[in-house]
Enzyme design. Structure first.
Site: not given
Length: 311
Positions: A126, A163, A165, A244
């Site tokens: 990120h 991931d 995200h 995740d």
């Protein structure tokens, strides 16, 4: 396959408070599971080293790096955003995480390992060029990609991110770069809320609805990623390995199983075998339920070692 396992005790020094999901317990869960299964002993274990300022500055401007340095508290915890906090040791841990990917790149290019798993934190995908966010300070996988270019002249690098995200930071750094292919699967709509509909030629977005199961995930990856990867023919495969998206993870709502992480790792390895002389370096991103994180990392490393999946 020779699989290297890179980590460092200093990655545990970073913490963002007792309730924060991105905690030192994550690495302990991975190490305990790999040791219990006997997989850790089958890897070539080594310590990370800190990335230097010039190495970080290949992807983050110096003014941003120095602004981050000024945020480091003498004691306690300071808040950078609602998700991302820093203690006195956070940036040392973050430099170690980026340095692990650099060391992994060097190992695969020197023929010391076929592939590498960097079990490090804080995560990185990120972190944008000039913005620390989403638990991330430096973009570890981007630092590794930039090192491969600078040190080994690597021309085509594929970054695969599974991931839950989207890797907004990796996209921010490499958008419209024809020598970097970014394939990213993620729950949609969901954090980070930016770049989710990016139209850049070198970004393959694979948005997944909440509740997506194993079969739908695998179909989407095969349909979206494989044509792009075969067309691109990467000389190096980098993996942002977030766990995740597991159905037991509390952060999100995808429903992947342990074996899906084995499957997608094997897919990445097949691409690396075809085009990159097996060169693959993976770095930990998300995964916040200790039990499922440990099992998912076990499946990932099992695939990297070339072993069959078994529960």
């Amino acid at each position: 396959m020779i699989t290297a396992y890179i980590t460092h005790p200093n990655c545990d020094l970073h913490h963002m408070g007792p309730e924060h999901p991105e905690s030192p317990l994550r690495l302990e869960a991975i190490r305990a599971r790999l040791a219990l299964s006997g997989l850790l002993q089958q890897t070539m274990q080594s310590d990370a080293r800190e990335a230097t300022e010039p190495e970080l500055a290949r992807v983050h401007p110096l003014r941003h790096l120095r602004a981050l340095d000024k945020c480091v508290p003498e004691s306690g915890i300071v808040t950078l955003d609602s998700d991302t906090m820093m203690n006195p040791d956070s940036l040392q841990a973050a430099r170690m995480a980026s340095g692990a990917v650099i060391r992994g790149v060097e190992q695969v290019y020197r023929g010391q390992a076929d592939n590498v798993f960097c079990a490090v934190r804080p995560p990185g995908h990120h972190a944008e060029a000039t913005d620390a966010m989403g638990f991330c300070f430096y973009n570890n996988v981007a630092v590794g990609a930039a090192h491969a270019r600078a040190k080994y002249g690597t021309r085509r690098i594929a970054i695969l991110d599974f991931d839950v995200h989207q890797c907004n930071g990796t996209i921010d750094i490499f958008k419209d770069d024809p020598d970097i292919l970014i394939c990213t699967s993620f729950q949609y709509p969901f954090y980070p809320w930016r770049y989710l509909r990016s139209e850049w030629q070198n970004v393959v977005n694979t948005p997944l609805d909440a509740g997506t199961d194993s079969a739908a995930f695998r179909r989407a990856i095969e349909d979206d990623w494989l044509p792009a990867l075969h067309g691109f023919k990467p000389e190096l495969v980098l993996v942002s390995a977030g766990f995740d998206a597991h159905r037991e993870d509390p952060i999100a709502e995808l429903c992947l199983e342990d074996e899906d992480f084995y499957w997608v790792t094997h897919l990445a390895m097949e691409i690396a075998a075809l085009y990159a002389d097996n060169r693959l370096v993976s770095v930990l991103e998300g995964g916040y339920d200790p039990a499922s994180l440990g099992r998912s990392a076990e499946a990932h490393v099992k695939a990297l070692l070339g072993l069959p999946f078994s529960k």
